[in-house]
Design an enzyme around this catalytic site. Structure first.
Site, PDB file in Angstrom:
ATOM      1  CE  LYS A   1      -3.940   2.071   2.507  1.00  0.00           C
ATOM      2  NZ  LYS A   1      -4.893   1.924   3.634  1.00  0.00           N
TER       3      LYS A   1
ATOM      4  CB  SER B   1      -8.170   3.902   2.663  1.00  0.00           C
ATOM      5  OG  SER B   1      -7.391   3.249   3.634  1.00  0.00           O
TER       6      SER B   1
ATOM      7  CB  SER C   1      -8.728   1.056   5.475  1.00  0.00           C
ATOM      8  OG  SER C   1      -9.468   2.221   5.258  1.00  0.00           O
TER       9      SER C   1
END
Ligand code: GLN
Length: 483
Positions: free
Chosen positions: A75, A150, A174
């Site tokens: 990420k 997210s 998330s």
């Protein structure tokens, strides 16, 4: 080869069935082939091939770890030395991290390969990946739908087989919410289990990194490397890290599962409720016992979170001032102009909304009414969970109130968007570990089952998830077009 699990790939690498360089090239080709999903902000092809070459040497020498030569994707919230690290924001579009996050250092030490940096909501604020400066990500199960957020790039990349494993971070859901919407396995560890050093801060008392994988067995392998005390993170736990793979096969006879009555209300899509019920029935067949529990303060979780998280983000994001690093506006006339225009031009609307709410909630006249009140609610919610977990071993429920929604459907309505995390946010307020595992489909879109455990019970959660994945095949389904 790309459809194999991380643990299968690790075996293949060690037996010499294929090399890390071959495997890495396969994933890199697949990433390019499916670029329209928009999962990656940066593809680190050269570095990946160089790491794969090193991994092959290490594999040949016989000193490989379970992750040596395994192509992972990170990420874009984790700082990666010499590689652009954006956190999904225009603010950091020009930022080349001068150091590695601890998690990245650990993967490097284990000999893992990094394929690139994954798309995400701006500064991890969002539930759909639509707040990213780099654009929305498509859900492989239905490319007109969001992957969740997210960690939307991470979940979509795993669903489309663009990496063998990925990282996510979870401040209010998330990891779990996108895992559920994309039909993959996600684990949010206990707060403090995984170092936050070099993981760009959103709300520091809630943020926690974790693995996003094809199954629980793979999550155990990734967490083994990610977890552990880090002197560079003052909230990192000194608890010893257990062997997460050792107990995966343990029986579940007598397991006490709590079902909170507050989870199963009219707000939950009835088809999702039926899917969760069917999953719980599988557990009964495996010997578990089900008990109804109550979490009386759960209804205050979203309001409390949307004071605490913005309050912390307003402080954390004050560092982006156009002076030291990140975006700087053109031709500022004075210092105030430099600050206001740099921030005004580089932050997106959702980030600005949160900074405004957070600054307001922390201001002298309102601190007691909002921030202090929210902290008291946080304590009550934590006590609800600790109380419930004296009666049951784990708590189960849905991850999301609906399946993946259309791109654009909720982006104009922040409240609707915030409600996407109604079943996940309280867990962050309490700091507990929780997983999302694939449990079925509603109208061809994946549904996740949430499993919440007591502090530092990750090994048990993985065991519970693994046993279910031995008797079901939801986690093995492939979206059409990504076979
Ligand atoms: N959707 C929640 C938010 O926008 C949670 C995000 C997260 O866990 N990073 O704050």
């Amino acid at each position: 080869m790309y459809k194999q699990t991380l643990s299968e790939l690790a075996k293949g690498l060690r037996s010499g069935a294929f090399s890390s360089q071959e495997l890495t090239k396969i994933y890199l080709d697949r990433i390019k082939q499916h670029q329209s999903l928009n999962c990656f902000i940066t593809i680190t092809e050269e570095q990946a091939l160089a790491q794969a070459k090193q991994a092959d040497i290490r594999l040949a020498k016989g000193d490989a770890t379970a992750l040596t030569g395994i192509p992972l994707a990170q990420k874009d919230i984790f700082c990666t030395l010499g590689v652009k690290t954006t956190c999904g924001s225009k603010m950091l579009d020009n930022f080349i991290a001068p150091y590695n996050a601890t998690v990245i250092d650990k993967f490097n030490a284990a000999g893992a390969v990094m394929l690139g940096k994954l798309n995400m909501d701006e500064f991890a604020m969002g539930s759909s990946n639509e707040t990213s400066f780099y654009g929305a990500v498509q859900n492989p199960w239905d490319t007109t739908c969001v992957p969740g957020g997210s960690s939307g790039g991470s979940a979509a990349a795993m669903a489309a087989y663009l990496a063998a494993g990925a990282t996510g971070t979870d401040t209010g859901g998330s990891i779990r919410q996108p895992a559920a919407l994309c039909g993959i396995t996600g684990l949010k560890p206990t707060y403090g289990r995984v170092s936050r050093y070099g993981m760009i801060a959103y709300a520091s008392s809630l943020d926690q990194g974790g693995p996003m994988t094809r199954n629980a067995e793979d999550a155990a392998i990734m967490l083994q490397t990610m977890a552990g005390f880090d002197p560079k993170d003052s909230t990192s736990s000194e608890q010893t890290v257990p062997d997460y793979s050792a107990g995966l096969h343990n029986g579940l006879q007598g397991l006490k599962i709590g079902l909170p009555k507050e989870f199963f209300t009219a707000d939950l899509n009835p088809d999702i409720a039926a899917t969760i019920e069917a999953a719980v029935n599988e557990y009964k067949k495996l010997g578990a016992e089900v008990i109804e529990i109550t979490l009386p303060h759960l209804k205050y979780a979203i309001p409390a979170y949307y004071i605490i998280a913005p309050a912390e983000c307003s402080a954390n994001l004050s560092r982006y001032d156009g002076v030291r690093y990140g975006y700087r506006c053109q031709n500022p006339v004075d210092l105030a102009d430099l600050y206001t225009r740099s921030r005004g031009e580089a932050f997106g609307a959702e980030v600005k909304r949160r900074i405004l709410i957070g600054t307001y909630a922390l201001s002298a006249g309102y601190y007691d009414a909002y921030y202090l009140k929210a902290q008291k609610i946080r304590r009550l919610i934590t006590e609800d969970f600790t109380q419930a977990l004296t009666k049951v071993d784990v708590i189960m429920g849905p991850v999301t109130p609906s399946t993946a929604f259309a791109i654009g459907e909720k982006s104009g309505d922040p409240i609707q968007m915030y409600l996407s995390d109604i079943y996940t946010i309280a867990i962050n307020l309490a700091g507990l570990p929780a997983m999302s595992i694939p449990a079925g489909f509603v109208q061809n879109k994946p549904v996740g089952l949430q499993i919440i455990g007591n502090y530092f019970s990750e090994a048990h959660l993985l065991n519970i998830a693994h046993r279910y994945q031995q008797v079901t095949d939801w986690h093995q389904r492939t979206p059409i077009g990504f076979e």
